[in-house]
Design a protein around this motif. Sequence first.
Motif, PDB file in Angstrom:
ATOM      1  N   TYR A  81       7.447 -13.341  50.252  1.00 62.83           N
ATOM      2  CA  TYR A  81       8.671 -12.952  49.555  1.00 62.83           C
ATOM      3  C   TYR A  81       8.537 -13.170  48.051  1.00 62.83           C
ATOM      4  N   ILE A  82       9.384 -12.469  47.316  1.00 64.66           N
ATOM      5  CA  ILE A  82       9.520 -12.653  45.871  1.00 64.66           C
ATOM      6  C   ILE A  82      11.012 -12.774  45.575  1.00 64.66           C
ATOM      7  N   ILE A  83      11.329 -13.236  44.381  1.00 62.75           N
ATOM      8  CA  ILE A  83      12.731 -13.285  43.958  1.00 62.75           C
ATOM      9  C   ILE A  83      12.874 -12.317  42.788  1.00 62.75           C
ATOM     10  N   PRO A  84      13.481 -11.135  43.045  1.00 66.18           N
ATOM     11  CA  PRO A  84      13.608 -10.116  41.995  1.00 66.18           C
ATOM     12  C   PRO A  84      14.360 -10.645  40.769  1.00 66.18           C
TER      13      PRO A  84
ATOM     14  N   GLY B 253      18.740 -14.815  47.242  1.00 63.42           N
ATOM     15  CA  GLY B 253      18.326 -13.734  46.365  1.00 63.42           C
ATOM     16  C   GLY B 253      16.903 -13.246  46.582  1.00 63.42           C
ATOM     17  N   ALA B 254      16.165 -13.864  47.497  1.00 56.92           N
ATOM     18  CA  ALA B 254      14.772 -13.472  47.735  1.00 56.92           C
ATOM     19  C   ALA B 254      14.701 -12.139  48.477  1.00 56.92           C
ATOM     20  N   SER B 255      13.578 -11.453  48.312  1.00 57.30           N
ATOM     21  CA  SER B 255      13.325 -10.197  49.018  1.00 57.30           C
ATOM     22  C   SER B 255      12.015 -10.313  49.782  1.00 57.30           C
ATOM     23  N   SER B 256      12.082 -10.064  51.087  1.00 60.22           N
ATOM     24  CA  SER B 256      10.875 -10.118  51.914  1.00 60.22           C
ATOM     25  C   SER B 256      10.532  -8.746  52.493  1.00 60.22           C
ATOM     26  N   ASN B 257      11.152  -7.698  51.961  1.00 64.28           N
ATOM     27  CA  ASN B 257      10.796  -6.352  52.407  1.00 64.28           C
ATOM     28  C   ASN B 257      10.575  -5.458  51.191  1.00 64.28           C
ATOM     29  N   ASN B 258      10.281  -4.197  51.444  1.00 61.63           N
ATOM     30  CA  ASN B 258      10.024  -3.191  50.404  1.00 61.63           C
ATOM     31  C   ASN B 258       8.721  -3.414  49.641  1.00 61.63           C
ATOM     32  N   PHE B 259       7.743  -4.079  50.276  1.00 62.44           N
ATOM     33  CA  PHE B 259       6.415  -4.173  49.677  1.00 62.44           C
ATOM     34  C   PHE B 259       5.651  -2.905  50.026  1.00 62.44           C
ATOM     35  N   GLY B 260       4.715  -2.541  49.180  1.00 66.41           N
ATOM     36  CA  GLY B 260       3.941  -1.333  49.423  1.00 66.41           C
ATOM     37  C   GLY B 260       2.717  -1.278  48.536  1.00 66.41           C
TER      38      GLY B 260
ATOM     39  N   ASN C 152       7.231  -1.160  42.198  1.00 67.83           N
ATOM     40  CA  ASN C 152       6.816  -1.764  40.930  1.00 67.83           C
ATOM     41  C   ASN C 152       5.692  -2.776  41.143  1.00 67.83           C
ATOM     42  N   ALA C 153       4.657  -2.676  40.336  1.00 69.84           N
ATOM     43  CA  ALA C 153       3.521  -3.604  40.411  1.00 69.84           C
ATOM     44  C   ALA C 153       3.694  -4.692  39.349  1.00 69.84           C
ATOM     45  N   TYR C 154       4.799  -5.413  39.415  1.00 65.11           N
ATOM     46  CA  TYR C 154       5.145  -6.425  38.406  1.00 65.11           C
ATOM     47  C   TYR C 154       4.655  -7.808  38.820  1.00 65.11           C
ATOM     48  N   PHE C 155       3.351  -7.990  38.815  1.00 65.33           N
ATOM     49  CA  PHE C 155       2.788  -9.286  39.161  1.00 65.33           C
ATOM     50  C   PHE C 155       2.108  -9.878  37.937  1.00 65.33           C
ATOM     51  N   ALA C 156       2.044 -11.190  37.890  1.00 68.49           N
ATOM     52  CA  ALA C 156       1.454 -11.887  36.749  1.00 68.49           C
ATOM     53  C   ALA C 156       0.760 -13.140  37.245  1.00 68.49           C
ATOM     54  N   LYS C 157      -0.093 -13.702  36.376  1.00 68.67           N
ATOM     55  CA  LYS C 157      -0.717 -14.976  36.720  1.00 68.67           C
ATOM     56  C   LYS C 157      -0.332 -16.023  35.699  1.00 68.67           C
ATOM     57  N   ASP C 158      -0.434 -17.244  36.121  1.00 59.20           N
ATOM     58  CA  ASP C 158       0.030 -18.393  35.368  1.00 59.20           C
ATOM     59  C   ASP C 158      -0.732 -18.580  34.064  1.00 59.20           C
TER      60      ASP C 158
ATOM     61  N   VAL D 177      -8.231 -21.691  38.258  1.00 62.35           N
ATOM     62  CA  VAL D 177      -7.310 -21.248  39.307  1.00 62.35           C
ATOM     63  C   VAL D 177      -5.963 -20.922  38.675  1.00 62.35           C
ATOM     64  N   LYS D 178      -5.463 -19.719  38.959  1.00 65.04           N
ATOM     65  CA  LYS D 178      -4.194 -19.256  38.389  1.00 65.04           C
ATOM     66  C   LYS D 178      -3.227 -18.897  39.512  1.00 65.04           C
ATOM     67  N   GLU D 179      -2.023 -19.456  39.456  1.00 62.25           N
ATOM     68  CA  GLU D 179      -0.994 -19.121  40.435  1.00 62.25           C
ATOM     69  C   GLU D 179      -0.440 -17.735  40.120  1.00 62.25           C
ATOM     70  N   LEU D 180      -0.088 -16.980  41.175  1.00 61.43           N
ATOM     71  CA  LEU D 180       0.452 -15.628  41.007  1.00 61.43           C
ATOM     72  C   LEU D 180       1.975 -15.641  41.080  1.00 61.43           C
ATOM     73  N   TYR D 181       2.579 -14.799  40.241  1.00 59.02           N
ATOM     74  CA  TYR D 181       4.031 -14.736  40.111  1.00 59.02           C
ATOM     75  C   TYR D 181       4.531 -13.309  40.243  1.00 59.02           C
ATOM     76  N   TRP D 182       5.794 -13.187  40.649  1.00 61.70           N
ATOM     77  CA  TRP D 182       6.527 -11.934  40.504  1.00 61.70           C
ATOM     78  C   TRP D 182       7.071 -11.958  39.087  1.00 61.70           C
ATOM     79  N   TYR D 183       6.831 -10.900  38.345  1.00 63.73           N
ATOM     80  CA  TYR D 183       7.169 -10.828  36.926  1.00 63.73           C
ATOM     81  C   TYR D 183       8.397  -9.940  36.756  1.00 63.73           C
ATOM     82  N   GLY D 184       9.546 -10.425  37.240  1.00 64.86           N
ATOM     83  CA  GLY D 184      10.766  -9.635  37.256  1.00 64.86           C
ATOM     84  C   GLY D 184      11.560  -9.641  35.967  1.00 64.86           C
ATOM     85  N   GLU D 185      11.129 -10.448  35.007  1.00 67.69           N
ATOM     86  CA  GLU D 185      11.729 -10.441  33.669  1.00 67.69           C
ATOM     87  C   GLU D 185      10.654 -10.900  32.698  1.00 67.69           C
TER      88      GLU D 185
END
Length: 160
Positions: A80-83, A102-109, A121-127, A134-142
Motif C-alpha cells: 500500500y501507499i498513502i496518496p 487514507g492508504a490505498s492498496s489497489n489501482n497499482f499497475g 502515476n509512477a511517483y516513486f522516490a528513494k530516501d 541502501v535507500k528506502e523507497l517512498y510514494w512521492y505524492g507531494e
Amino acid sequence: MKFSIATIAGFAIAISAASLPAAFTLVGDGGETVLTDGTNAYVGGDTDKNHEILILRSGSNGMISFTSKNSTPTGFQNLYIIPNTVEPIALTVPHSGATPKGASSNNFGVNDEGYFTHNGNAYFAKDGYGESKVKELYWYGEHSSEYEAANLYVKECKGC
C-alpha cells in the motif's frame, strides 16, 4: 448499438494498455532489485537474514500481495501507499489487510514504459541523497526536496 469514435478509441487504449504479470519483481534505476524487510521496500542492498527480494503477485483491482519466503502461504501481505503524501511504500502485517487511514492498496499497475504505477502515476522516490548504499523507497505524492525520483521497472518473475 452505435459507438462513437471516442468510445472505440477508449476501448482500444484499454485493451492495448500494459498489464502487470501474475508474479513480478521491481528493479530500480541502475538495475538494483527491490528488497524488503517485511515492512518496507529498499534498493541498493543485498539479500541477507533481514532482507529478501520483494516478489509481488498481482490481483484484482490492481491489488498487489507479497508472501515472505519465511511465511506460511496464508501469511501474505498487501502492498500500500498513502496518496498525497511522501511516505514509505509499505506492506500490511501478515494475515491482515489493515492499512492506515487514507492508504490505498489497489489501482497499482504498469505503464507502457514498463514503470510500476499507482493510478497511472509512477511517483516513486528513494530516501535522500546521503552516503548510505541502501535507500528506502517512498510514494512521492507531494513535493519534497529530501527525496530523489526513482523509476521502478516491472520485471516478470517466471517460476515464482
